[in-house]
Design an enzyme around this catalytic site. Structure first.
Site, mmCIF file in Angstrom:
data_model
loop_
_atom_site.group_PDB
_atom_site.id
_atom_site.type_symbol
_atom_site.label_atom_id
_atom_site.label_comp_id
_atom_site.label_asym_id
_atom_site.label_seq_id
_atom_site.Cartn_x
_atom_site.Cartn_y
_atom_site.Cartn_z
ATOM 1 C CB SER A 1 -0.745 -0.042 0.998
ATOM 2 O OG SER A 1 -1.313 1.362 1.303
ATOM 3 C CE1 TYR B 1 -4.611 -1.995 4.911
ATOM 4 C CE2 TYR B 1 -3.595 0.067 4.584
ATOM 5 C CZ TYR B 1 -4.088 -1.129 4.172
ATOM 6 O OH TYR B 1 -4.185 -1.337 2.657
HETATM 7 P P1 NAD Z 1 -11.385 -6.125 -0.354
HETATM 8 O O1 NAD Z 1 -12.047 -6.078 0.923
HETATM 9 O O2 NAD Z 1 -12.250 -5.986 -1.604
HETATM 10 O O3 NAD Z 1 -10.580 -7.405 -0.549
HETATM 11 C C1 NAD Z 1 -9.653 -8.149 0.456
HETATM 12 C C2 NAD Z 1 -9.950 -9.526 0.450
HETATM 13 O O4 NAD Z 1 -9.127 -10.297 1.156
HETATM 14 C C3 NAD Z 1 -11.280 -10.011 0.749
HETATM 15 O O5 NAD Z 1 -11.652 -10.934 -0.348
HETATM 16 C C4 NAD Z 1 -11.463 -10.725 1.852
HETATM 17 O O6 NAD Z 1 -12.108 -11.636 2.226
HETATM 18 C C5 NAD Z 1 -10.062 -11.009 1.808
HETATM 19 N N1 NAD Z 1 -9.589 -11.471 3.177
HETATM 20 C C6 NAD Z 1 -9.458 -10.904 4.331
HETATM 21 N N2 NAD Z 1 -9.051 -11.643 5.476
HETATM 22 C C7 NAD Z 1 -8.453 -12.719 4.773
HETATM 23 C C8 NAD Z 1 -8.094 -13.903 5.309
HETATM 24 N N3 NAD Z 1 -7.857 -14.096 6.557
HETATM 25 N N4 NAD Z 1 -7.775 -14.986 4.337
HETATM 26 C C9 NAD Z 1 -7.919 -14.923 3.144
HETATM 27 N N5 NAD Z 1 -8.711 -13.697 2.553
HETATM 28 C C10 NAD Z 1 -8.904 -12.878 3.451
HETATM 29 O O7 NAD Z 1 -10.157 -4.872 -0.458
HETATM 30 P P2 NAD Z 1 -9.115 -4.628 -1.737
HETATM 31 O O8 NAD Z 1 -9.091 -3.298 -1.611
HETATM 32 O O9 NAD Z 1 -9.458 -5.362 -2.872
HETATM 33 O O10 NAD Z 1 -7.755 -5.219 -0.949
HETATM 34 C C11 NAD Z 1 -7.006 -5.941 -1.344
HETATM 35 C C12 NAD Z 1 -5.450 -5.733 -1.096
HETATM 36 O O11 NAD Z 1 -5.082 -4.357 -1.810
HETATM 37 C C13 NAD Z 1 -5.243 -5.346 0.491
HETATM 38 O O12 NAD Z 1 -3.985 -6.136 0.876
HETATM 39 C C14 NAD Z 1 -5.359 -4.223 0.774
HETATM 40 O O13 NAD Z 1 -4.615 -3.766 1.962
HETATM 41 C C15 NAD Z 1 -4.588 -3.408 -0.549
HETATM 42 N N6 NAD Z 1 -4.809 -2.189 -0.795
HETATM 43 C C16 NAD Z 1 -5.927 -1.643 -1.214
HETATM 44 C C17 NAD Z 1 -6.055 -0.397 -1.468
HETATM 45 C C18 NAD Z 1 -7.333 0.215 -1.937
HETATM 46 O O14 NAD Z 1 -7.632 1.226 -2.069
HETATM 47 N N7 NAD Z 1 -8.413 -0.421 -2.037
HETATM 48 C C19 NAD Z 1 -4.992 0.512 -1.545
HETATM 49 C C20 NAD Z 1 -3.732 0.063 -0.953
HETATM 50 C C21 NAD Z 1 -3.640 -1.509 -0.535
#
Ligand code: NAD
Length: 286
Positions: free
Chosen positions: A171, A184
């Site tokens: 991130s 986080y």
């Molecule tokens: P999201 O909530 O749509 O997806 C996250 C996924 O992780 C979900 O499918 C959830 O069920 C799964 N998950 C959570 N705990 C889990 C576990 N214990 N075992 C297996 N799966 C698990 O959110 P996203 O935005 O798609 O996030 C994906 C990644 O991207 C994360 O690591 C997040 O930190 C990172 N990220 C997202 C953003 C953003 O702006 N959306 C920015 C920076 C980083």
């Protein structure tokens, strides 16, 4: 002539990206947290690029099966694996099942993550532990099993120049401090050193480990930051490129990072953030 400068007041989805070429034929990819958001987009991009895909999820059987069906529509093999990435036994069982089904693994995208936000004086130990266990320990557990399989199998030159690739989903908060989200931000800061130390240790085995650091991407994890015009306009103050990122923006970068087109990229973090890490607050302070 119309002003070509886009405005930041619309949160309409960006136009679709160009079609992906078949950069990953014959590769087997595991994507964690893949029934939602970025993970889902990575699965579909990798499937479009010709990879067989294992779709990890922890809750939500139906969305996982929908991702599997959408991936199969690209003509590749796809299967869902339910496992909590923070549970060692479940991670090992998932890898055993995937290797039995697919034969091996060539690419891991360690994407699963979550937030449990609170001001520091209200943050419980449970909130701290949950985020560290899923976001950081989960990537350790999944990377370790992938590396074990990469080393066991070695390089298959018909598939890739390298013995395996890992993409850690980090991130911008591996770099930008984030008040109210210390669990986080600490987990993502940890990913930077996890990724770089693993990359240094495993590069001699021709295993490439890198990170993607997304900025603000339109997914369920951060709905409050983009789902009203006021929230979106505030967010745009942090994004020089003037639009929110779409999950596809990450999926396409992940395909390149998993492909031999990035074969000499080792231990790098690719910021995919519309310029969020360029300190936009300083743009008018010269
Ligand atoms: P999201 O909530 O749509 O997806 C996250 C996924 O992780 C979900 O499918 C959830 O069920 C799964 N998950 C959570 N705990 C889990 C576990 N214990 N075992 C297996 N799966 C698990 O959110 P996203 O935005 O798609 O996030 C994906 C990644 O991207 C994360 O690591 C997040 O930190 C990172 N990220 C997202 C953003 C953003 O702006 N959306 C920015 C920076 C980083």
């Amino acid at each position: 002539m119309a002003d070509p400068t886009p405005t930041s007041s619309s949160n309409a989805a960006a136009p679709p990206l160009p079609k992906l070429p078949k950069l990953l034929p014959g590769q087997k990819a595991l994507v964690t947290g893949a029934n939602s958001g970025i993970g889902k987009a990575v699965v579909l991009a990798m499937a479009e690029a010709g990879a067989d895909v294992a779709v990890n999820y922890v809750v939500g059987d139906d969305p996982a099966q929908e991702v599997v069906a959408a991936a199969q529509a690209f003509g590749v093999k796809a299967k869902a694996y339910k496992a909590d990435v923070s549970d060692e036994g479940q991670v090992k069982a998932m890898y055993a099942a995937m290797v039995a089904d697919f034969g091996t693994i060539d690419v891991l995208v360690a994407n699963a993550g979550l937030q449990r936000d609170a001001a520091i004086d209200d943050m419980t130990l449970a909130q701290w532990n949950t985020v560290i266990q899923v976001n950081l320990t989960g990537q350790f557990l999944c990377a370790r099993e992938a590396i074990r399989e990469f080393k066991r199998r070695g390089i298959n030159p018909a598939v890739s120049r390298s013995a395996g690739k890992i993409i850690c989903m980090s991130s911008v908060h591996q770099q930008i401090p984030w008040a109210g989200h210390v669990n986080y931000a600490s987990s993502k800061g940890g990913i930077l050193m996890l990724m770089q130390s693993l990359a240094q240790e495993c590069a001699p085995h021709r295993i490439r480990i890198n990170s993607i650091a997304p900025g603000a991407i339109r997914t369920p994890i951060n709905t409050a930051a983009w789902d009203t015009p006021a929230a979106y306009d505030k967010l745009m103050g942090l994004v020089p490129y003037g639009r929110i990122g779409e999950p596809d923006d990450i999926g396409h970068v992940a395909v390149w990072l998993a492909s031999d087109h990035s074969d000499y990229v080792v231990g790098a973090t690719l910021f995919v953030d519309g310029g969020m890490t360029l300190y936009p607050g300083f743009a008018t302070n010269g």
